[in-house]
Motif scaffolding. Structure first.
Motif, short mmCIF file in Angstrom:
data_model
loop_
_atom_site.label_atom_id
_atom_site.label_comp_id
_atom_site.label_asym_id
_atom_site.label_seq_id
_atom_site.Cartn_x
_atom_site.Cartn_y
_atom_site.Cartn_z
N ALA A 1 1.24 -1.04 -0.11
CA ALA A 1 -0.12 -0.35 -0.33
C ALA A 1 0.69 1.05 0.06
O ALA A 1 0.27 1.77 -0.66
CB ALA A 1 -0.99 0.00 0.78
N LEU A 2 1.90 1.09 0.64
CA LEU A 2 2.88 2.31 0.69
C LEU A 2 3.32 2.82 -0.93
O LEU A 2 4.38 3.70 -1.44
CB LEU A 2 3.76 2.27 1.78
CG LEU A 2 3.19 2.83 2.85
CD1 LEU A 2 4.57 2.38 4.07
CD2 LEU A 2 2.56 3.96 3.29
N CYS A 3 4.28 1.16 -1.63
CA CYS A 3 5.41 1.31 -2.15
C CYS A 3 4.42 2.04 -3.84
O CYS A 3 2.96 2.13 -3.85
CB CYS A 3 5.46 -0.43 -2.77
SG CYS A 3 5.66 -0.18 -4.50
N MET A 4 4.79 2.95 -4.59
CA MET A 4 4.47 3.46 -5.27
C MET A 4 5.21 3.15 -6.93
O MET A 4 4.51 3.61 -7.19
CB MET A 4 4.38 5.40 -5.48
CG MET A 4 4.28 5.94 -3.91
SD MET A 4 2.80 6.47 -4.25
CE MET A 4 1.84 5.26 -3.53
N GLY A 5 5.70 2.26 -6.73
CA GLY A 5 6.32 1.66 -8.52
C GLY A 5 7.26 2.44 -9.05
O GLY A 5 7.37 1.96 -9.82
N CYS A 6 7.74 3.24 -7.91
CA CYS A 6 9.41 3.96 -9.15
C CYS A 6 10.07 3.24 -9.93
O CYS A 6 11.24 3.28 -10.20
CB CYS A 6 9.95 4.32 -8.40
SG CYS A 6 10.93 4.14 -7.17
N GLY A 7 10.32 1.50 -8.69
CA GLY A 7 11.68 0.20 -9.45
C GLY A 7 12.78 0.43 -9.12
O GLY A 7 13.79 -0.22 -9.23
N THR A 8 13.28 1.65 -8.41
CA THR A 8 14.65 2.39 -7.80
C THR A 8 15.84 0.97 -7.19
O THR A 8 15.97 0.38 -7.17
CB THR A 8 14.36 3.30 -7.25
OG1 THR A 8 16.37 3.49 -7.59
CG2 THR A 8 14.42 3.56 -5.29
N CYS A 9 13.98 0.51 -5.87
CA CYS A 9 15.04 -0.59 -5.25
C CYS A 9 15.57 -2.06 -6.09
O CYS A 9 16.50 -2.89 -5.73
CB CYS A 9 13.92 -1.32 -4.52
SG CYS A 9 11.95 -1.52 -5.18
N SER A 10 14.30 -2.18 -7.28
CA SER A 10 14.65 -3.05 -8.29
C SER A 10 15.94 -2.88 -9.04
O SER A 10 16.61 -3.50 -8.96
CB SER A 10 13.83 -3.32 -9.12
OG SER A 10 12.63 -3.37 -8.63
N ALA A 11 16.13 -1.47 -8.29
CA ALA A 11 18.01 -1.55 -10.02
C ALA A 11 18.46 -1.59 -9.74
O ALA A 11 19.85 -1.67 -9.38
CB ALA A 11 17.33 -0.11 -10.25
N GLY B 1 15.24 5.99 -12.08
CA GLY B 1 15.14 5.34 -10.37
C GLY B 1 15.42 3.51 -10.99
O GLY B 1 15.94 2.90 -10.54
N ARG B 2 14.97 3.48 -11.36
CA ARG B 2 14.41 1.72 -12.76
C ARG B 2 15.99 1.39 -13.81
O ARG B 2 15.44 0.09 -13.49
CB ARG B 2 12.60 1.63 -12.91
CG ARG B 2 12.77 0.02 -13.10
CD ARG B 2 12.39 -1.05 -12.17
NE ARG B 2 12.24 -1.82 -12.61
CZ ARG B 2 13.06 -2.71 -12.94
NH1 ARG B 2 14.99 -2.46 -12.10
NH2 ARG B 2 13.24 -4.39 -13.53
N VAL B 3 16.46 2.38 -13.68
CA VAL B 3 17.21 1.64 -15.10
C VAL B 3 18.53 1.34 -14.55
O VAL B 3 19.10 2.02 -13.69
CB VAL B 3 17.44 2.96 -15.76
CG1 VAL B 3 18.32 2.77 -17.31
CG2 VAL B 3 16.03 3.60 -16.57
N ASP B 4 18.38 -0.32 -14.26
CA ASP B 4 19.50 -0.85 -14.20
C ASP B 4 20.69 -0.65 -14.63
O ASP B 4 20.49 -1.32 -16.00
CB ASP B 4 18.86 -2.68 -13.57
CG ASP B 4 20.05 -3.48 -12.62
OD1 ASP B 4 20.67 -2.75 -13.16
OD2 ASP B 4 19.64 -4.55 -12.51
N PRO B 5 21.85 -0.40 -14.81
CA PRO B 5 23.34 -0.35 -15.39
C PRO B 5 23.55 -1.72 -16.39
O PRO B 5 23.54 -1.55 -17.55
CB PRO B 5 24.22 -0.20 -14.34
CG PRO B 5 23.33 0.68 -13.30
CD PRO B 5 22.36 0.52 -13.06
#
Lengths: 648, 142, 328
Positions: free
Chosen positions: A608-618, B46-50
């Motif tokens: 519910a807090l995750c906004m989906g930017c994906g920076t953690c995945s990167a 910020g999603r872009v993985d190198p």
């Protein structure tokens, strides 16, 4: 888990918008050659009823489980096509769009090249579509209760608006009274006082049964997610209860005397005191920081209203949203800045406002250092716009206006006093611009500087030396009193608030809104809203407006009775996760924490807090954290397809 | 393929909220630019993985652009663009060490309104890539 | 001969550490030796290549090959071993991904030879004698065959088909033992699997992981040459670029226990496409600055980014084929 992909490709002509620059038939034929593609069609308007029906029919006829629509930008018709495939029984996130209009036919002039590019875009979309998974939006019920932190004008306005909509509001104020700094603000325009505005708001709050006021109270713990926050409120003891009739006998007997913060230190008060005339609740309070519990007040009280043994209590609230309206602190000049602290007749604008207020320590008389000054000067931008080493770099918005209101007030009450206003610029924006004219008419003398003036204390009094840039001369102004028009700074206790609420501050140190233009009054954490000067300098009107704005944002969030989350959230593969914590500190929304699973600490995403930017995945060094809809393999597939997949 | 009709290929990772919208706007306002770019939409720079950028180069991209919202504070997700800034500042240093020309990679801040900037970035990069030639040495000799 | 499994060991471009690691099995090696027949092990036993050539195809149960492929001789021998073996295991970081010698792939063969034979400060070679590159050397009147130096170093699986991988520089005795048990168990895992090590990154087993703060953000990249880390706190949190988060576990955090940051010798986890790219991503992400100049300033203090993030895996980088071609 994932079915063998059966992709249908639907290419839109968009009338001539696409077809004029892209050979749609060629693209459709090409699409048929791509892996996993079962059918491919082109049609004049895919978004039309007929076009959508074509998609639905083909899904059913060929048992398609993925759909690519090559048409306009997804920002245009993605929702349309999602609905279309959903009505054909597919999960609506099994759609991928290829943007062959904005990114292709409209941007390129050469038909052959545009057609080739359109084929690539379709190939990329098919590559991703083949790896799409069904996604679910999650729904959470919301608590129709709102916590408003701060009982100043912004918080009170937000509370009233929300209560009028029917929400249950907890209005929590740290001080013993509602009103905030506006209650002490003295004169505003139109001959009204801050206290009048505050009274008006307090009356509305008292009458509203949906608002529960807690003064002397603070937020100590905060967790959860939008619609379902848990807030722990600590209510500090007041030691005086509702039996108090404000007779004041206790105050006479109290042996402890301290500086009165409600008069900005211009007068003294007792340890048991009543903050100001319009204070709410209308009950005395004991300042536990200074009270020695001698019991004199208890003896003096005929009504049994005082209980020195009172304890603090805590409340656990379940709230759908929170409005932070905790305000600001006045800038406090360091000793020696413009000779502040070196002479009793050098005061701040906030103190002057108390002196000119009929509820102030001098009942509205301008008595500074025991006498009415003959000459008084204001210096503007104190603490603002980099005028001194300890100044902030922003403009505090309200000081010019407030200075002129008070300068005019002085001239009205005491026409013989010489009033000087030393300024860099006069920013009386909007309707307040007329104040500048009025002050001129009342012969307030304006002195413009570029280099901040110097203030010297001599046996004769206060002398201001300044280079006046209009007449281009160094001038010296002896005055009896000097008012420093100080600006606004973040509250001293703001860091505690940040730590508790997960709000964050901007470069200026105030709490940050997501986006000044796109998401005003919203904190980066969904469900937290901001009102008033907590986000930066504001005047009373602007603060009240922000209170209303925040209230309407809260209402938007809570009125549906449930919150729905975007499905493009991050998700942890707990088997792969090593609990390395890299993701935790990177999440802008503090949506990730660690939790124990089978004796191991692993990352946990509060969806519910995750906004989906994906920076953690990167960043995830294990590849354990993946963003739904934008997984590594899905993006990698697009990359390979974009580069021709080796078939350059 | 001879170098005369060499058409560089640029892979672009564009933030949904700013740069992708700017590329849309370029189309909507018919600002023409060469068709050598292939845009991949992500929700945030910020999603872009190198790794994605490396994969693009590996597969034959001659240039790569990562485009996001202007720092410090335009990011739709507060500071995803700052994460991209950190990663790709280090990434540029890596390319330099590995001998890959710096002109082949760009981190660009393109707001939703900056269609002109998008067109300028594409044209500039193409000019530089044409001057450099293909990244794959093998392709030159074919 | 008996029916015991036949085992071969071979070394290519390696330091010898992997051979030591096998010996480090200590008394367990006796168990191993009693269970198998060693048919080839140049470093320890006097079998000749011709002995291997004489074996029937697929007669060796498993060949453990360490080191990267840098000489024509390596290519020749590993192809032979592949032909004679049922299973080939890439043993150690160099065989898996190239290892430290793989960092030389940033330079051409000529640059390397010039550096090694002519220009290092400790080289005295006034006659500028270089190794022959035509495959033959003269010893007096005798012309003998010598290996040639290949254009680049290749991981084992780029030369022959590899069944399993055992990571580490070198693999620890525990990892080696685990892997041997997997191979002897009869229940072979999927081809291509890394065996003997963990399927999670090192942090999972690192004793300091619990001392890591929830927000791992650092203000500078420290170096062990000028910073002595405290032994009680996560090294990454202290600012040392520890690669534990991105590196496969299984070593028991030996380096960290010795107060040294992980340099990544166990390589990436299976779903990572490029070890260095991922290492770069997480390291840069936690550099706690918002301003480009400050970020550049901290990065400029790193002496060797490629050496840091690709210490063992450069020949497996996605950029591997682009390294030489663009180097002037």
């Amino acid at each position: 888990m994932i079915q063998e992909p059966r992709v249908g490709v639907f290419i839109c002509h968009c009338g001539h918008n696409i077809a004029a620059k892209v050979d749609v038939k060629q693209v459709a034929d090409y699409a048929k050659t791509l892996p996993n593609v079962i059918v491919s069609h082109h049609y004049v308007f895919m978004c039309s009823t007929v076009g959508q029906e074509l998609i639905r029919e083909e899904i059913k006829k060929h048992n398609l489980n993925r759909v690519v629509v090559a048409a306009c930008s997804p920002s245009m018709h993605e929702p349309t096509f999602r609905t279309a495939i959903e009505s054909a029984g597919l999960n609506k996130y099994l759609l991928e769009m290829a943007n062959i209009r904005e990114h292709c036919s409209w941007a390129h002039s050469d038909k052959e090249a545009a057609t080739e590019k359109a084929k690539d875009l379709v190939r990329m979309a098919v590559a991703k579509a083949s790896l799409l998974e069904p996604l679910e939006e999650e729904e959470f019920p919301v608590s129709p209760t709102v916590l408003v932190l701060g009982g100043g004008v912004a918080g009170m306005r937000a509370a009233i608006d929300l209560a009028e909509w029917g929400f249950n509001v907890y209005l929590v104020e740290k001080n013993p009274t509602l009103g905030g700094r506006a209650a002490l603000t003295g004169w505003l325009t139109n001959n009204r006082r801050g206290a009048d505005v505050v009274n008006n708001l307090i009356n509305k709050i008292v009458d509203n049964k949906n608002i529960h006021v807690f003064t002397n109270a603070e937020l100590v713990e905060f967790s959860g997610f939008p619609g379902n926050f848990k807030a722990k409120i600590k209510v500090n003891p007041r030691f005086v209860n509702e039996k108090c009739i404000l007779c004041g006998e206790c105050e006479i007997e109290c042996p402890i005397e301290v500086s009165n913060e409600y008069q900005y230190g211009l007068s003294r008060r007792k340890a048991i005191f009543f903050p100001f005339k319009a204070a709410y609740p209308p009950i005395y309070v004991i300042d536990q920081r200074v009270c020695i519990k001698c019991g004199e007040c208890v003896k003096a009280c005929q009504y049994g209203a005082i209980n020195l043994a009172e304890q603090s209590l805590t409340l656990d609230l379940n709230v759908g949203a929170i409005v932070i309206a905790t305000g600001y602190d006045p800038y406090h000049p360091p000793k020696g800045e413009y000779a502040y602290g070196l002479h009793n007749n050098i005061i701040t604008l906030f103190q002057l406002e108390r002196l000119l207020d009929e509820d102030g320590p001098t009942q509205g008389k301008l008595i500074i250092g025991g006498a009415v000054p003959k000459r008084i000067a204001f210096i503007l931008c104190v603490g603002s716009r980099n005028t001194t080493p300890s100044s902030k770099n922003y403009c505090s918005r309200m000081c010019c206006t407030s200075t002129l209101i008070n300068a005019i007030k002085i001239k009205e009450k005491y026409p013989d006093i010489d009033v000087y206003v030393l300024y860099q610029d006069i920013n009386t924006y909007g309707n307040d611009e007329t104040l500048y004219e009025q002050a001129g008419e009342k012969l307030v003398k304006f002195i413009k500087f570029e280099k901040p003036p110097t203030v010297d204390i001599s046996p004769e009094g206060i002398v201001i030396d300044v280079y006046e840039t209009t007449i281009q001369e160094e001038i010296s102004i002896p005055v009896d009193a000097l008012v420093l028009s100080v600006g606004m700074v973040p509250r001293r206790d703001q860091n505690e608030l940040i730590a508790t609420t997960r709000a964050s501050c901007g470069e200026d140190g105030f709490i940050r809104e997501v986006h000044l233009k796109l998401n005003p009054v919203e904190a980066p954490t969904h469900g937290i809203f901001l009102a008033g000067a907590v986000t930066g300098p504001k005047n009373i009107i602007e603060s009240i407006r922000a209170g209303s704005a925040a209230a309407s944002k809260v209402a938007t969030l809570l009125s549906e009775g449930k919150v729905r989350t975007e499905p493009f959230t991050a998700n942890v593969n707990e088997e792969r996760c090593s609990g390395c914590r890299i993701c935790v500190g990177l999440c802008p929304y503090k949506a990730i924490s660690l939790r124990e699973i089978n004796d191991r600490m692993v990352a946990y995403v509060e969806r519910a807090l995750c906004m989906g930017c994906g920076t953690c995945s990167a960043a995830c060094p294990s590849g354990a954290m993946q963003q739904y809809g934008f997984k590594d393999i899905q993006i990698m597939a697009q990359v390979v397809a974009a580069t021709g997949g080796g078939i350059k | 393929m001879s170098t005369n009709n060499y058409e560089p290929r640029i892979v672009v990772f564009a933030c949904n909220w700013c740069s992708y919208a700017a590329i849309d706007l370029a189309g909507t306002s018919r600002k023409l630019y060469p068709p050598n770019v292939r845009v991949i939409r992500v929700m945030c720079s910020g999603r872009v993985d190198p790794q994605f950028v490396l994969e693009a180069f590996k597969n034959g991209a001659d240039g790569v652009i990562v485009a996001g919202c202007r720092p410090p504070s335009d990011c739709h997700y507060i500071n995803g663009n700052i994460k991209a800034l950190r990663r790709f500042t280090l990434f540029k240093r890596l390319l330099e060490e590995l001998g890959i020309e710096k002109e082949r990679f760009r981190l660009e801040w393109i707001s939703a309104a900056e269609a002109d900037k998008w067109v300028r970035v594409v044209n500039e990069m193409l000019e530089e890539l044409r001057r450099l030639g293909p990244l794959k040495a093998e392709a030159v000799s074919v | 001969m008996n029916n015991r499994p036949k085992v071969a060991f071979y070394w290519c471009a390696s330091c010898g550490g992997c051979e030591e690691a096998v010996v480090d099995l200590a008394e367990k090696i006796i168990d191993v030796v009693s269970l198998v027949d060693i048919v080839f092990w140049p470093v320890a036993m006097d079998y000749k290549l011709s002995d291997v050539e004489a074996l029937p195809d697929n007669s060796i149960t498993v060949s453990f090959i360490n080191g990267g492929i840098r000489l024509s001789e390596h290519e020749k021998v590993v192809r032979l071993l592949r032909q004679k073996s049922k299973l080939v295991v890439a043993y150690g970081a160099c065989a898996c991904w190239g290892g430290i010698p793989g960092l030389a792939n940033q330079y051409s063969r000529e640059e390397i030879l010039e550096r090694v034979y002519l220009t290092t400060p400790t080289t005295a070679n006034p006659e500028k004698i270089m190794p022959p590159q035509d495959g033959y050397a003269k010893l007096g009147d005798v012309k003998i065959e010598v290996p040639t130096f290949l254009p680049e170093l290749k991981p084992l699986d780029e030369v022959i088909d590899v069944d399993y991988y055992i990571p580490g520089c070198p693999p620890t005795p525990e990892v080696t033992w685990n892997a041997i048990n997997v191979l002897l168990s009869g229940k072979l895992p999927d081809k291509g699997t890394v065996i003997g090590a963990s399927n999670r990154s090192l942090c999972d087993e690192c004793p300091l992981n619990k001392t890591k703060p929830e927000n791992v953000l650092i203000k500078e990249f420290k170096r062990v040459v000028n910073y002595s880390p405290r032994a009680d706190t996560c090294l990454l949190a202290q600012g040392l670029p520890c690669l534990g988060p991105v590196t496969r576990g299984g070593c028991g955090a030996l380096c960290v226990k010795a107060n040294m940051p992980c340099t990544g010798c166990f390589g990436p986890l299976e779903n990572i496409h490029d070890y260095g790219g991922k290492a770069l991503s997480f390291l840069a992400s936690i550099l706690d600055y918002e301003n480009e100049e400050e970020i550049k300033r901290e990065i400029s203090k790193l002496p060797d980014v490629s050496g840091l993030i690709y210490k063992y895996t450069l020949p497996k980088s996605l950029l591997k084929n682009l390294l030489r071609s663009v180097r002037k």
